[in-house]
Motif scaffolding. Structure first.
Motif, mmCIF file in Angstrom:
data_model
loop_
_atom_site.group_PDB
_atom_site.id
_atom_site.type_symbol
_atom_site.label_atom_id
_atom_site.label_comp_id
_atom_site.label_asym_id
_atom_site.label_seq_id
_atom_site.Cartn_x
_atom_site.Cartn_y
_atom_site.Cartn_z
ATOM 1 N N CYS A 251 0.788 -0.818 -0.021
ATOM 2 C CA CYS A 251 0.099 -0.009 0.055
ATOM 3 C C CYS A 251 1.257 1.309 0.325
ATOM 4 O O CYS A 251 1.771 0.775 0.691
ATOM 5 N N CYS B 140 -4.896 0.688 6.590
ATOM 6 C CA CYS B 140 -5.240 1.667 6.590
ATOM 7 C C CYS B 140 -6.836 2.660 6.099
ATOM 8 O O CYS B 140 -7.139 4.052 6.565
ATOM 9 N N HIS C 238 0.560 4.018 3.247
ATOM 10 C CA HIS C 238 1.118 3.891 4.916
ATOM 11 C C HIS C 238 2.565 2.399 4.689
ATOM 12 O O HIS C 238 2.296 2.699 3.929
#
Ligand SMILES: [Zn+2]
Length: 99
Positions: free
Chosen positions: A42, A67, A45
């Protein structure tokens, strides 16, 4: 505003979400098929482990179960990752993809 709507249409017609995410997400496994796929790490984050970030290779939508980042298309992705306004994100895609 007409030119703006035209640019938006061009960006959506020109940039295929598969190509987009392949270039933006180096950790994404090679995509097979369409629909929701594993997006790898991701970008929203400090992700150390794959598995929580998903991208939709048809619509460009994205979602992170870790997140909570999410958006409906590749423009939203650029906006959130780079902290840009909608028109700036659109312009960035136009410039980077030579549209
Ligand atoms: Zn995340």
């Amino acid at each position: 505003m007409k030119a703006f709507a035209q640019s938006l249409q061009n960006v959506k017609a020109y940039i295929c979400p598969v190509d987009f995410y392949r270039s933006e997400l180096p950790a994404m496994p090679p995509p097979r098929g369409s629909g929701w796929r594993d997006g790898g790490l991701c970008p929203f984050h400090s992700d150390k482990q794959t598995g929580s970030f998903r991208v939709n290779l048809e619509t460009g939508a994205f979602l992170c179960f870790s997140c909570g980042s999410k958006g409906g298309d590749i423009i939203a992705f650029i906006q959130q990752r780079d902290g840009l306004s909608f028109p700036d994100a659109l312009q960035k895609l136009i410039d980077e993809w030579g549209i």
